[in-house]
Design a protein around this motif. Structure first.
Motif, PDB file in Angstrom:
ATOM      1  N   UNK A  72       0.820  -1.204   0.000  1.00 47.68           N
ATOM      2  CA  UNK A  72       0.000   0.000   0.000  1.00 47.68           C
ATOM      3  C   UNK A  72       0.861   1.264   0.000  1.00 47.68           C
ATOM      4  N   UNK A  73       2.069   1.164   0.534  1.00 45.62           N
ATOM      5  CA  UNK A  73       2.919   2.336   0.644  1.00 45.62           C
ATOM      6  C   UNK A  73       3.759   2.580  -0.601  1.00 45.62           C
ATOM      7  N   UNK A  74       3.700   1.678  -1.563  1.00 49.47           N
ATOM      8  CA  UNK A  74       4.512   1.868  -2.768  1.00 49.47           C
ATOM      9  C   UNK A  74       3.866   2.927  -3.652  1.00 49.47           C
ATOM     10  N   UNK A  75       4.646   3.753  -4.308  1.00 49.85           N
ATOM     11  CA  UNK A  75       4.061   4.712  -5.243  1.00 49.85           C
ATOM     12  C   UNK A  75       3.417   3.986  -6.415  1.00 49.85           C
ATOM     13  N   UNK A  78       5.726   2.196  -9.114  1.00 55.44           N
ATOM     14  CA  UNK A  78       6.807   1.329  -8.686  1.00 55.44           C
ATOM     15  C   UNK A  78       6.617  -0.062  -9.281  1.00 55.44           C
TER      16      UNK A  78
ATOM     17  N   UNK B 164      11.632   9.733   1.358  1.00 58.39           N
ATOM     18  CA  UNK B 164      10.582  10.129   2.293  1.00 58.39           C
ATOM     19  C   UNK B 164      11.108  10.419   3.691  1.00 58.39           C
ATOM     20  N   UNK B 378       6.865   3.345   5.932  1.00 55.63           N
ATOM     21  CA  UNK B 378       6.533   4.438   5.006  1.00 55.63           C
ATOM     22  C   UNK B 378       7.768   5.290   4.734  1.00 55.63           C
ATOM     23  N   UNK B 381      10.988   3.991   2.518  1.00 52.18           N
ATOM     24  CA  UNK B 381      10.784   3.536   1.143  1.00 52.18           C
ATOM     25  C   UNK B 381      12.019   3.870   0.314  1.00 52.18           C
TER      26      UNK B 381
END
Lengths: 219, 413
Positions: A72-75, A78, B164, B378, B381
């Protein structure tokens, strides 16, 4: 048999009362049954299906590394998104294809949830606290009412009672109807009772606070 | 068994010794003390030990004109144009002594520097301004250049690889990679030794700086100072002070010329000056390789630099900002709930995706740790392909350039 005791103790019974007839369940009273019970199938990585020597990778269970970014945190752009999705489908298919061993069939003692690794299922684990949604249901008149009650009788209308009455959080009550005098009185009362603490209780409280700070620091 | 004479066995590899080396001040002392060809006696010499008065310990320098004031003692009205001058009167070793110093050659070889890199410059990087206030002979200017280069390379590495990261973590990581303590450690790992007292007669391969006398306090410029105002913002830290997010700007290298400094300060100025000198003599590609080999190769676990105060609140703010479902803590497994040492494993889920996982001895602890793990996941990354800006310096072909990810910033509650 002293070894039987802990196992018998961790056998979890069904918490919910059910009106179905109870199935007959035998206790592990003999060594032989005990051994059979502990004879769990080996991890899949230890039983390779090929004859060639393969790499056995069976790390102990541990928390996932924080360097592995969740899906869920991947852009959006990606490349790992496709890889993760492909892995997810493959793993689920494999898990559903693998038949459960006969010894762990329902009705046997091994089917108790504490003995088996969790089966893959769509259901998520139970929440720690009951999830709630913010309602934003209080009107201006309600807020005026909260303030009036809190101002007139702060001993009777505490934050807890007001929150129960109006169906909001205690934090919100403190936000809209702050009573400085009551807060000071309560604080001084706490201070007086804290002054009666001895060395051990005080150090124990301070240590607990220090450990609490370490929670957010991964230590 | 016959003993190999070590002096013979590699002699053909060595350069022919020059007939007379009058500038090496220790040669006579060494030759006086060592029994020739007896290699079993391991004699240790302190370079700064007392050296007897010799004719060799003098150097011919040009008489300084009235405008330049290198040496106050040499400003006598001597009639001759060139005169001999005592080495002890120089504040730091003469540059010509560098080519004869075994320590400097060994250091250059140890760092795998190219032969093009002159030993004289290497010797100059070892002279702290507190030893020699003359900016033409100390490393102040080189260390300013080197500090900027180190900051640039570290920052671009961190910001491109971890786009980030919060600013405070970037500051901490900078400090861990190229901070004063890290640079002093690097210098000691390179085998840099300090001279007991700087002077012209000292081996130029030693770090030269004025030591703090025992019992004296650290000079006030290097002491921790109260910030100029108490609400120093992150913007001020980025813009006005050093690259480590200090409250105050550090003292400039030129301003330390009159004060005694601790060894750490001198060692870090040496490492910075070496980077600056490498940049000037060998060019930036070699400096980048040097930086990668000696600084980025040091292992730093960035996940230990975080310190969350309210991780659960931060995480729900993050999820609201990014448009994810609100995070829910779920109990994955537990053991010993009624015992003295229970263990709860809690995962933080957003919808059906697990964001982080934490274990703790209470439900609250596990929940907070799981939220902190999710926040770290988060912030840490890492993109797959990264091209740092300095890798495209001076290149006309920009087809290899991939734009780096720029994140919208950390969570502010």
């Amino acid at each position: 048999m002293s070894t039987c005791k802990p196992l018998a103790r961790i056998c979890i019974r069904n918490r919910q009362p059910s009106f179905l007839p109870l199935p007959q369940r035998r206790h592990e009273s003999t060594t032989r049954r005990h051994k059979k019970l502990l004879n769990l199938p080996a991890a899949p990585s230890y039983t390779p299906d090929r004859s060639q020597p393969t790499l056995i990778f069976n790390p102990p269970s541990s928390a996932p590394s924080v360097y592995h970014t969740p899906l869920k945190f991947l852009p959006k752009d990606d490349r790992r998104r496709q890889l993760y999705a492909a892995f997810q489908t493959a793993a689920t298919q494999t898990a559903h294809r693998t038949a459960s061993p006969a010894v762990a069939a329902p009705g046997t003692p091994l089917s108790a949830p504490s003995f088996l690794p969790p089966r893959p299922s769509a259901g998520l684990p139970p929440p720690v606290r009951i999830p709630y949604d913010k309602k934003y249901h209080l009107t201006d008149a309600d807020i005026v009412e909260i303030q009036r009650l809190r101002r007139e009788d702060p001993e009777r209308w505490t934050r807890v009672r007001l929150a129960e009455k109006f169906g909001c959080s205690q934090f919100f009550v403190g936000l809209v109807a702050k009573n400085e005098g009551k807060a000071e009185r309560v604080e001084s009362e706490h201070e007086r009772s804290r002054a009666r603490w001895g060395v051990r209780r005080r150090t124990a409280r301070e240590d607990r606070g220090r450990r609490r700070e370490l929670w957010g620091r991964d230590a | 068994m016959k003993r190999i004479r070590i002096s013979r066995c590699a002699q053909q590899l060595l350069a022919q010794p020059s007939p007379r080396r009058p500038l090496c001040p220790c040669a006579t002392v060494l030759q006086r003390n060592i029994t020739p060809h007896n290699h079993r006696i391991q004699a240790r010499f302190q370079t700064t030990a007392a050296i007897q008065n010799n004719e060799d310990l003098e150097i011919e320098i040009e008489e300084p004109s009235a405008s330049e004031a290198i040496e106050s003692t040499s400003r006598s009205s001597a009639p001759q144009r060139r005169r001999r001058m005592r080495l002890e009167n120089l504040p730091s070793p003469h540059p010509s002594a560098a080519s004869h110093s075994a320590k400097l050659s060994a250091l250059r070889a140890r760092l795998s520097l190219h032969q093009r890199f002159p030993l004289q410059t290497l010797a100059r990087t070892l002279v702290h301004p507190s030893a020699d206030p003359d900016p033409a002979f100390n490393n102040a200017s080189l260390s300013i250049l080197g500090a900027n280069l180190l900051g640039y390379y570290t920052t671009e590495y961190l910001m491109c690889n971890y786009p980030r990261l919060p600013m405070s973590v970037i500051f901490a990581a900078q400090y861990a990679y190229v901070g004063p303590k890290a640079l002093a450690t690097v210098a000691s790992e390179w085998g840099i030794e300090a001279a007991a007292e700087p002077g012209g007669e000292v081996d130029p391969g030693l770090l030269q700086f004025k030591r703090i006398k025992s019992g004296d306090d650290v000079p006030p410029a290097l002491r921790r100072q109260a910030p100029w105002k108490w609400n120093v913002t992150t913007t001020h830290k980025i813009v006005a002070t050093d690259e480590f997010g200090s409250n105050n700007a550090p003292p400039g290298p030129h301003s330390l010329s009159a004060t005694a400094v601790p060894m750490e300060e001198a060692a870090q100025s040496f490492v910075r000056a070496l980077i600056g000198a490498l940049h000037l003599h060998l060019g930036s590609p070699l400096v980048k390789r040097f930086f990668r080999d000696h600084f980025l190769s040091r292992h730093l676990d960035i996940s230990t630099l975080f310190d969350f105060r309210t991780p659960t609140r931060d995480l729900s703010r993050l999820c609201a900002r990014e448009g994810f479902e609100a995070p829910v803590a779920r109990l994955i497994s537990e053991t010993g709930r009624l015992s003295r040492h229970p263990v709860f494993v809690v995962g933080v889920y957003s919808g059906k995706d697990k964001l982080g996982e934490g274990a703790g001895s209470s439900l609250n602890e596990a929940r907070v740790r799981a939220a902190a793990a999710a926040l770290k996941a988060w912030y840490l990354y890492r993109p797959i392909e990264v091209t740092v800006p300095s890798s495209m310096e001076g290149e006309l072909d920009t087809s290899k350039w991939k734009p780096n990810m720029v994140d919208c910033g950390e969570v502010i509650v």
